[in-house]
Design an enzyme around this catalytic site. Structure first.
Site, PDB file in Angstrom:
ATOM      1  N   ASN A 140       0.858  -1.194   0.000  1.00  0.00           N
ATOM      2  CA  ASN A 140       0.000   0.000   0.000  1.00  0.00           C
ATOM      3  C   ASN A 140       0.885   1.231   0.000  1.00  0.00           C
ATOM      4  OD1 ASN A 140      -2.402   1.626   0.450  1.00  0.00           O
ATOM      5  ND2 ASN A 140      -1.779   1.809   2.593  1.00  0.00           N
ATOM      6  N   HIS A 177       0.829   5.247   1.187  1.00  0.00           N
ATOM      7  CA  HIS A 177       0.080   6.119   2.095  1.00  0.00           C
ATOM      8  C   HIS A 177       0.803   7.455   2.195  1.00  0.00           C
ATOM      9  CE1 HIS A 177      -2.626   7.197   5.334  1.00  0.00           C
ATOM     10  NE2 HIS A 177      -1.565   7.581   6.034  1.00  0.00           N
ATOM     11  N   SER A 209       4.813   6.775   2.490  1.00  0.00           N
ATOM     12  CA  SER A 209       5.347   5.460   2.852  1.00  0.00           C
ATOM     13  C   SER A 209       4.747   4.379   1.957  1.00  0.00           C
ATOM     14  CB  SER A 209       4.960   5.102   4.299  1.00  0.00           C
ATOM     15  OG  SER A 209       5.316   6.118   5.204  1.00  0.00           O
ATOM     16  N   LEU A 254      -5.431  -0.700   9.584  1.00  0.00           N
ATOM     17  CA  LEU A 254      -5.530   0.406   8.628  1.00  0.00           C
ATOM     18  C   LEU A 254      -4.158   1.074   8.487  1.00  0.00           C
ATOM     19  CD1 LEU A 254      -7.236   2.431   6.927  1.00  0.00           C
ATOM     20  CD2 LEU A 254      -7.497   3.750   9.030  1.00  0.00           C
ATOM     21  N   ASP A 255      -3.670   1.147   7.255  1.00  0.00           N
ATOM     22  CA  ASP A 255      -2.363   1.734   6.972  1.00  0.00           C
ATOM     23  C   ASP A 255      -1.287   1.156   7.887  1.00  0.00           C
ATOM     24  OD1 ASP A 255      -3.421   3.366   4.905  1.00  0.00           O
ATOM     25  OD2 ASP A 255      -4.154   4.772   6.410  1.00  0.00           O
TER      26      ASP A 255
HETATM   27  C1  GAR Z   1      -2.561   8.946  -2.697  1.00  0.00           C
HETATM   28  O1  GAR Z   1      -2.158  10.142  -2.094  1.00  0.00           O
HETATM   29  C2  GAR Z   1      -2.336   7.772  -1.774  1.00  0.00           C
HETATM   30  O2  GAR Z   1      -1.158   7.890  -1.020  1.00  0.00           O
HETATM   31  C3  GAR Z   1      -3.544   7.845  -0.885  1.00  0.00           C
HETATM   32  O3  GAR Z   1      -4.594   8.127  -1.775  1.00  0.00           O
HETATM   33  C4  GAR Z   1      -4.076   8.925  -2.850  1.00  0.00           C
HETATM   34  C5  GAR Z   1      -4.502   8.294  -4.157  1.00  0.00           C
HETATM   35  O4  GAR Z   1      -4.135   9.126  -5.220  1.00  0.00           O
HETATM   36  N1  GAR Z   1      -3.763   6.615  -0.176  1.00  0.00           N
HETATM   37  C6  GAR Z   1      -4.218   6.566   1.078  1.00  0.00           C
HETATM   38  O5  GAR Z   1      -4.529   7.564   1.714  1.00  0.00           O
HETATM   39  C7  GAR Z   1      -4.324   5.179   1.680  1.00  0.00           C
HETATM   40  N2  GAR Z   1      -4.594   5.246   3.060  1.00  0.00           N
HETATM   41  P1  GAR Z   1      -4.207   8.562  -6.692  1.00  0.00           P
HETATM   42  O6  GAR Z   1      -5.593   7.955  -6.854  1.00  0.00           O
HETATM   43  O7  GAR Z   1      -4.013   9.770  -7.568  1.00  0.00           O
HETATM   44  O8  GAR Z   1      -3.117   7.532  -6.855  1.00  0.00           O
END
Ligand code: GAR
Length: 238
Positions: free
Chosen positions: A128, A130, A157, A165-166
């Protein structure tokens, strides 16, 4: 099918035998899909030796699905509301993903907590990304929380996924300075550039067989990491 016509039982094969030299990757994404796009672009540029075999989403309208279609990648959209429970949704989602025989699943903005039972067979084969320097700021609004805390640096990360979660063992991080006048949006925009570089670098290391989760520890070239790898200016990890 095997040469003799027997169906292959993928669950009975060791991971190494399941993976072809080109790592088969499934991407799960709920939204915009810019991290997915970074993987697609790197794969097309010849810098990421993977095949993206499926992009799946819990949102039929997710731009990530359109990006996948534009790239000629198979897509799957499942609506959580049409399932009796989270467990039922995740069981079906992961069963369908498994049908595409990925060696690795990448959560690229997949905004759902995963059911532990559905996740269990994939531990060690699912990562994942994050937008925080985990373990700081799991969940939502990470940029705002970093600003409110007065952090001097922020970051992103990539970690192997467990049922939290995360949560799960950290693979690598990229850090950026927080600048005077930063807003959550400005910080998010600057960090996103690093997210794309970090995710590509991490998937490349997994595809090269350099990084793996063994006995609950992230190892690089067989050596357990003492700390998450850091993204260098040249896009490599150290
Ligand atoms: C990204 O910033 C990713 O790190 C975050 O969602 C966004 C997706 O952007 N993920 C989380 O927050 C997971 N907990 P994208 O759809 O443009 O790749």
């Amino acid at each position: 099918m095997l040469a003799g016509g027997e169906p292959v039982d993928f669950d009975a094969l060791p991971i190494a035998r399941r993976s072809s030299p080109i790592l088969r990757v499934a991407v799960l994404a709920s939204g915009r899909g810019s991290n997915l796009q970074a993987l697609i672009d790197a794969q097309r540029a010849g810098t990421l030796p993977v095949e993206i075999v499926l992009v799946a989403s819990d949102k039929a309208q997710a731009p990530a699905l359109r990006r996948a279609e534009d790239a000629g990648i198979a897509t799957l959209a499942l609506d959580p509301k049409s399932y009796a429970s989270r467990a039922a949704f995740d069981a079906d989602l992961f069963a369908r993903v498994a049908g595409h025989e990925p060696a690795l699943i990448v959560l690229a903005g997949f905004m759902r907590i995963l059911d532990p039972t559905a996740l269990a067979p994939w531990v060690g084969r699912i990562v994942n990304i994050h937008p925080s320097l985990l373990p700081k700021y799991r969940g939502l609004h990470t940029h705002r929380r970093a600003l409110e805390a007065g952090d001097a640096t922020h970051g992103t990360s990539v970690h192997f996924v467990d049922a939290e979660l995360d949560g799960g063992p950290l693979l690598a991080q990229a850090e950026i300075p927080v600048l005077a006048g930063d807003t959550p949006d400005l910080l998010a925009e600057r960090l996103l550039v690093q997210e794309h570089r970090l995710l590509v670098a991490c998937v490349a290391e997994i595809a090269a067989g350099r990084v793996a989760l063994v006995d609950s520890r992230v190892r690089r070239d067989g050596v357990p990491l003492g700390a998450p790898l850091r993204l260098r200016a040249d896009g490599s990890l150290a």
